[in-house]
Design a protein around this motif. Structure first.
Motif, mmCIF file in Angstrom:
data_model
loop_
_atom_site.group_PDB
_atom_site.id
_atom_site.type_symbol
_atom_site.label_atom_id
_atom_site.label_comp_id
_atom_site.label_asym_id
_atom_site.label_seq_id
_atom_site.Cartn_x
_atom_site.Cartn_y
_atom_site.Cartn_z
ATOM 1 N N LEU A 220 0.865 -1.052 0.114
ATOM 2 C CA LEU A 220 -0.034 0.057 -0.099
ATOM 3 C C LEU A 220 0.779 1.256 -0.126
ATOM 4 N N ASP A 221 1.159 1.761 -1.387
ATOM 5 C CA ASP A 221 2.181 2.783 -1.245
ATOM 6 C C ASP A 221 1.688 4.116 -1.365
ATOM 7 N N VAL A 222 0.570 4.435 -1.990
ATOM 8 C CA VAL A 222 -0.067 5.586 -1.805
ATOM 9 C C VAL A 222 -1.493 5.600 -1.294
ATOM 10 N N LEU A 223 -1.910 6.781 -0.610
ATOM 11 C CA LEU A 223 -3.338 6.966 -0.068
ATOM 12 C C LEU A 223 -3.761 8.141 -0.640
ATOM 13 N N VAL A 224 -5.026 8.155 -1.246
ATOM 14 C CA VAL A 224 -5.472 9.744 -1.672
ATOM 15 C C VAL A 224 -6.838 9.748 -1.055
ATOM 16 N N ASN A 225 -6.674 10.611 0.070
ATOM 17 C CA ASN A 225 -7.835 10.854 0.789
ATOM 18 C C ASN A 225 -8.880 11.975 0.026
ATOM 19 N N ASN A 226 -9.521 11.368 -0.764
ATOM 20 C CA ASN A 226 -10.368 11.929 -1.685
ATOM 21 C C ASN A 226 -11.950 12.029 -1.055
ATOM 22 N N ALA A 227 -12.585 11.070 -0.329
ATOM 23 C CA ALA A 227 -13.715 10.884 0.341
ATOM 24 C C ALA A 227 -14.214 12.275 0.691
ATOM 25 N N GLY A 228 -15.599 12.635 0.293
ATOM 26 C CA GLY A 228 -16.137 13.833 1.040
ATOM 27 C C GLY A 228 -17.272 14.188 0.437
ATOM 28 N N ILE A 229 -17.998 15.046 1.392
ATOM 29 C CA ILE A 229 -19.221 15.540 0.926
ATOM 30 C C ILE A 229 -19.591 17.010 1.064
ATOM 31 N N ILE B 280 1.050 10.088 1.146
ATOM 32 C CA ILE B 280 -0.376 10.432 1.533
ATOM 33 C C ILE B 280 -0.659 11.797 0.841
ATOM 34 N N ILE B 281 -1.980 11.634 0.178
ATOM 35 C CA ILE B 281 -2.305 12.844 -0.516
ATOM 36 C C ILE B 281 -3.625 13.261 -0.141
ATOM 37 N N ASN B 282 -4.016 14.541 0.458
ATOM 38 C CA ASN B 282 -5.302 14.683 0.943
ATOM 39 C C ASN B 282 -5.771 15.547 -0.257
ATOM 40 N N ILE B 283 -7.267 15.606 -0.294
ATOM 41 C CA ILE B 283 -7.996 16.454 -1.384
ATOM 42 C C ILE B 283 -8.655 17.486 -0.436
ATOM 43 N N ALA B 284 -8.365 18.715 -0.460
ATOM 44 C CA ALA B 284 -8.939 19.615 0.463
ATOM 45 C C ALA B 284 -9.843 20.495 -0.806
ATOM 46 N N SER C 230 -12.806 10.136 8.207
ATOM 47 C CA SER C 230 -12.162 9.220 7.111
ATOM 48 C C SER C 230 -10.834 9.307 6.773
ATOM 49 N N ALA C 231 -10.219 10.693 6.647
ATOM 50 C CA ALA C 231 -8.952 11.144 6.361
ATOM 51 C C ALA C 231 -7.952 10.499 7.440
ATOM 52 N N ILE C 232 -8.410 10.710 8.718
ATOM 53 C CA ILE C 232 -7.640 10.488 9.823
ATOM 54 C C ILE C 232 -7.382 8.855 9.779
ATOM 55 N N TYR C 233 -8.428 8.286 9.945
ATOM 56 C CA TYR C 233 -8.479 6.924 10.064
ATOM 57 C C TYR C 233 -7.611 5.985 8.857
ATOM 58 N N CYS C 234 -8.162 6.506 7.783
ATOM 59 C CA CYS C 234 -7.250 5.687 6.397
ATOM 60 C C CYS C 234 -5.811 6.289 6.662
ATOM 61 N N SER C 235 -5.553 7.406 7.164
ATOM 62 C CA SER C 235 -4.201 7.850 7.051
ATOM 63 C C SER C 235 -3.399 6.905 8.122
ATOM 64 N N TRP D 130 -23.629 18.281 11.005
ATOM 65 C CA TRP D 130 -22.086 18.394 11.277
ATOM 66 C C TRP D 130 -21.442 17.213 11.635
ATOM 67 N N ARG D 131 -21.906 16.334 12.234
ATOM 68 C CA ARG D 131 -21.343 14.995 12.464
ATOM 69 C C ARG D 131 -21.026 14.263 11.064
ATOM 70 N N ARG D 132 -22.148 14.442 10.305
ATOM 71 C CA ARG D 132 -22.024 13.681 9.212
ATOM 72 C C ARG D 132 -20.830 14.356 8.055
ATOM 73 N N ILE D 133 -20.719 15.336 8.216
ATOM 74 C CA ILE D 133 -19.690 15.893 7.362
ATOM 75 C C ILE D 133 -18.393 15.857 7.825
ATOM 76 N N CYS D 134 -18.295 15.934 9.154
ATOM 77 C CA CYS D 134 -16.960 15.770 9.741
ATOM 78 C C CYS D 134 -16.601 14.290 9.593
ATOM 79 N N GLY D 135 -17.388 13.325 9.713
ATOM 80 C CA GLY D 135 -16.968 11.835 9.562
ATOM 81 C C GLY D 135 -16.580 11.556 8.063
ATOM 82 N N ALA D 136 -17.474 12.277 6.975
ATOM 83 C CA ALA D 136 -17.132 11.896 5.592
ATOM 84 C C ALA D 136 -15.793 12.681 5.361
#
Length: 244
Positions: A81-90, A134-138, A114-119, A104-110
């Protein structure tokens, strides 16, 4: 040796563009999804039929156990597992004082949990090999804020903070952490905007148009590659010059 990239939110416009581009550039790709099972699995089948290695991995990544299980499945399937792209979001559009606790809880979770746990899940494999990305999509709204998108702006700003702090922590282990921050991109997330609103944003953008998922994907691929080997903790804007 082939590398493996895990792209979360891969059933969406930007995520699927990233997955396709990475596959075309020799990566094995794991397509993360939560609600877009049909789209993610169809894309995985399409990539495999074209001779690439792809796997759809579902689950709610705002759940820590689910994120760790997904990372383990990818590691066991592809051997790395070489690259993680944290792209999930709403997104969440509306007046700040009307936002409910559930929203608020829903958008924080998504967007952020998710980015913290996947990282956390992916970095343990990267640290053991002294290599990884690790590449985060902001979002540009995480940089400057957006009226009526307070929660979205906050969570995207959180991803930028995560990028900068985690880059310092993981740098000694050979793991780079960066962020790609898109502007207005032609995706389903922005489909709620009227044509006049999109045209107004395009007019305000120095390049005179909105961006495409493929353009964001190319920025992500650059950050994952050797061309960016001495870049970490950075935010790469992909916004047509709207935010500088």
């Amino acid at each position: 040796m082939k590398k493996t990239a895990w792209i979360t939110g891969a059933s969406g416009g930007i995520g699927s563009a990233i997955a396709v581009l990475f596959a075309q550039n020799g990566y094995r790709v794991a397509l993360g999804y939560q609600h877009g099972k049909q789209k993610a699995e169809a894309l995985a089948q399409e990539l495999c039929a074209a001779g690439f290695e792809a796997l759809a991995v579902g689950g709610d990544l705002a759940n820590r156990q689910t994120a760790f299980a997904a990372a383990q499945t990818i590691q066991e399937t592809f051997g790395s597992l070489d690259v993680l792209v944290n792209n999930a979001g709403i997104s969440q559009v509306g007046l700040f004082d009307c936002m409910t606790e559930e929203e608020w809880r829903r958008i924080c979770g998504a967007n952020l949990d998710s980015a913290i746990y996947c990282s956390q899940a992916a970095s343990k494999y990267m640290i053991s090999r002294k290599s990884g990305n690790i590449i985060n999509i902001a979002s540009m709204w995480g940089e400057v804020g957006a009226s009526c998108e307070v929660a979205y702006s906050v969570t995207k700003a959180g991803l930028i903070g995560l990028t900068k702090a985690l880059a310092k922590e993981l740098g000694p282990s050979g793991v780079r952490v960066n962020c790609v921050s898109p502007g207005m991109i032609d995706t389903e997330m922005n489909a709620h905007l009227a044509a006049a609103e999109v045209a107004e944003i395009a007019d305000e953008t120095p390049l005179g148009r909105i961006g495409t998922p493929a353009e964001v994907a190319r920025a992500v691929l650059f950050m994952a590659g050797e061309e960016a080997s001495f870049i970490t903790g950075q935010v790469l804007g992909c916004n047509g010059g709207l935010v500088v």
